[in-house]
Design an enzyme around this catalytic site. Sequence first.
Site, PDB file in Angstrom:
ATOM      1  N   THR A   1       0.804  -1.224   0.000  1.00  0.00           N
ATOM      2  CA  THR A   1       0.000   0.000   0.000  1.00  0.00           C
ATOM      3  C   THR A   1       0.837   1.275   0.000  1.00  0.00           C
ATOM      4  OG1 THR A   1      -0.150  -0.053   2.417  1.00  0.00           O
ATOM      5  CG2 THR A   1      -1.912  -1.120   1.182  1.00  0.00           C
ATOM      6  N   CYS A   2       2.043   1.217   0.559  1.00  0.00           N
ATOM      7  CA  CYS A   2       2.867   2.430   0.582  1.00  0.00           C
ATOM      8  C   CYS A   2       3.290   2.854  -0.816  1.00  0.00           C
ATOM      9  CB  CYS A   2       4.107   2.218   1.448  1.00  0.00           C
ATOM     10  SG  CYS A   2       3.700   1.909   3.178  1.00  0.00           S
ATOM     11  N   PHE A   3       3.232   1.915  -1.769  1.00  0.00           N
ATOM     12  CA  PHE A   3       3.672   2.215  -3.140  1.00  0.00           C
ATOM     13  C   PHE A   3       2.537   2.031  -4.159  1.00  0.00           C
ATOM     14  CE2 PHE A   3       7.908   2.519  -1.657  1.00  0.00           C
ATOM     15  CZ  PHE A   3       8.058   1.554  -0.678  1.00  0.00           C
TER      16      PHE A   3
END
Length: 911
Positions: free
Chosen positions: A877-879
């Site tokens: 999710t961070c990317f």
Amino acid sequence: TLVRLLFLPQPLGNKNLLHKLLLNLCENSKTRGELISMLLSVLFDGSGDVTAVDKSFAQMSLKGKGTLKGTPRRQSSLPNSSLAQITQAAGENVPNLIAQRCLEALTYIVTYNEASVTYFLMEHDNNIGLKRSNSRKGKEKQAKALSKYPVVILLSLLDRQVFIKNTALMDQLMHLLSFVLRPLSTLTKTDSNNADGDSVQASETNNDPPQNNNNVTSETNNNTTSGASANEDSRNPATASSSTSLEPAQPVPKPPVIPDYCLRLVVNVLTAGECTSNTFKYTLTVIQHLSTLNGARDVITSELVDRAQSLGNDILDDLDELAQILQKADTGVDVQGVTLAKFSPSSSQQAKLLRVLKTIDYMYSRKQQSTTTTSTNAQVSLAPTVDPDEVDVVAPRTLLDGGRGSKLTEDEEKVMRIYDSLKFTELWKKLGKCLTTIHEKPDMIHVATVLLPLIESLMVVCKYVGMAPSTAQKITSPEPQSSSSESMEELFFTFTEDHRKILNTMVRNNPSLMSGSFSLLVHNPKILEFDNKRNYFNQQLHKRTNGRDHYGTLQLNVRRQYVFEDSYQNLQRRTGDEIKYGKLSVRFYEEEGVDAGGVTREWFQVLARQMFDENYALFKTSAADRLTYQPNRASDANPEHLSFFKFVGRVIGKAIYDGRLLDAYFTRSFYKHILGKPVDYRDVEAIDLEYYNSLVWMLNNDITNVVDLTFSVVTNDFGQEKIIDLKPNGSNITVTDENKREYVMLVTEQRLTLAIKDQIEHFLAGFHEIIPAHLISIFNEQELELLISGMPDIDIDDWKNNTEYQNYTSSSPQIQWFWRAVRSFSQEERAKLLQFVTGTSKVPLEGFSALQGVHGVQKFQIHKDFSSPDRLPSAHTCFNQLDIPEYEDYEQLRSQLLLAISEGTTGFGFQ
């Protein structure tokens, strides 16, 4: 001879070394006076007549030496050669070179020698060369007057062609003037108050920096390293000790007498030719300082108004010519080059008009800051009073604070009278005519952009639209401009509504316009489109981000099941600024995820769900749609309900500040409360549809002998009935057909506002700690919902067009199957897929092109997973990254994807 060395085309050695030498000579007051006088003489004569400069040098040399006959032959080449011969031999432009070198030396001296600044403002009788500067009749008297005050000599140069035609020289001259005029406000104040004048007297003592003259002291103390070394050279013990015995105490100087024609010449800088941003900044500073002299502001204003009117008249003819060309053109391609030449450069008439109007606005719309205040911001060489970022004209603070009808200051009334005296009605009409033609024809937005300075000029004169209407009527010109003259307010609203599309396109293409005079558009809600409002909002909200540097990370350790209580306990002891500026870092207990942005997004989503949990009794769903929420009137069943509401306000404010989207939708009436707007009976529909229908029936029908109501309502909380009067003694006042509108208004206020007054107040207390009330008020309630929650629908084409692939291509079978599957999903399934990959089920307001990742904007990504096709898709999710194995057919991909988003949307683990 030392001064002559300044004018060598290639100065011997380091030019800065020569400047330092001249600076050290300025430690002695007599030498300082002669040196500055000599440089001014050369500057005054050399920028016009080079021969006169050579005569000046001959006279000065004779005065200093008595005779030159004994000078050795080998040294004669420099003293006996004329400046013209020296400079022309090197192919230099003589007047330009002489002016440039003089200004460089003078600027260096006044930067590092405070006494020389005062010298320019004092009366002197020994300005060498100026007494015989011009022998023509009528000029001798002027030259003699000029010779008294060195600063007047500098001002008199502003109409010289050598400066008007050379922007670099004009910039240098205004730089020097802005510096030497800094003490004027102090001198004027001291003179008017008949004060002791210790500060200025101290500045004439050469050995010690002045103790009370803040104008000069901070200049010296705030220099950079190079400046400091120069000061150390100029303060060497030998010169300091010798100057001590030579320096008598000086009397307190009075403000210089500056002729009106010199004051008017300052305006010449704005309108004579091209004016760079730096020159404009220096000119504003010079005008600010000169305006402290008695009567000077009126003289400068009069000249500015005359120039503005003259420029406006000239632009009328240019607009007529442009309008004819636009009418004949089929597309924007036909309007290029020569046609727009009159409007394009910074030396165009419209650019000059904008500079003049901005200067008027600056003079009257800002408090003239004392040099004591501004000197603390001193910087190398200048430390300008004017911040270049503040030259733009912005909407008045009272308007930005929602202050329609606020009382104008005396200066604001003056500037309104000035704007009203300008006969510009025809100018704005012709501008509008051109913009209408531009809008009607294709590919012509570049023409509108060329006309930007003129559009900005209109915004400047309309700056006070909506403020103090009664005052505005009172100060209008007694002589109407014409029978068709429009008021400023009519002009502004008509113009902006007629050209709404073009104005929005221009702002969209150049968002920085909203930092200046275009910010006025936010106060016409029908004009500015949502994306432009949002850009302006974020621009203003994050304008001063240096606050973040003082606040660390907000570390939150929470249990997923109790996110609301744990987060509340963590943040309750934090201040509003700590929450606003602190960087959130969230960790869920017993989960392995490391927060690089994705965990924080998940925290916001989980928290948004829990704040609406019925167990907290804070909100209740709307009876109309069961999707939107309203504060619960009976929330006091929870003893902590008011502090919880403040916490919820902080959370929603923090989400807006950090650009996070929340799955939080409220009723229209609650959005209005957040915006500070009044509610009306139509907002009751979302709370109680049946009751709303009865109010509508009352308003539309005669209720005589039909309705038996009083101005009171009965509430029932947990089985306890309570009668509440809507007005004093309301339970004894019958509702009639005559007073039914008042009843509807009061009962609406009771149900939507007063019944939840405490809850609203505490929510807003927390919200306004993060988001200023005047900023959020630029939105309407529909736009506020978009700001908090993002777009309600997912545009698959936009999603697909803003997706990047790694080890797959857009034509790979798995990618074709993926988009086929997404199109087959329900809206809920699409939202779950988006939440699975990005941590939120909402799309940014700008669409998929603005998805945020750990490093800022990060588009949606699909990577090939080279492991077994039996694995489920995984996400980072961070990317915003989705890893898809190389499935063998469409059905397998679709089923595995659905299983992953249904079972794997909660919790974080290392992939």
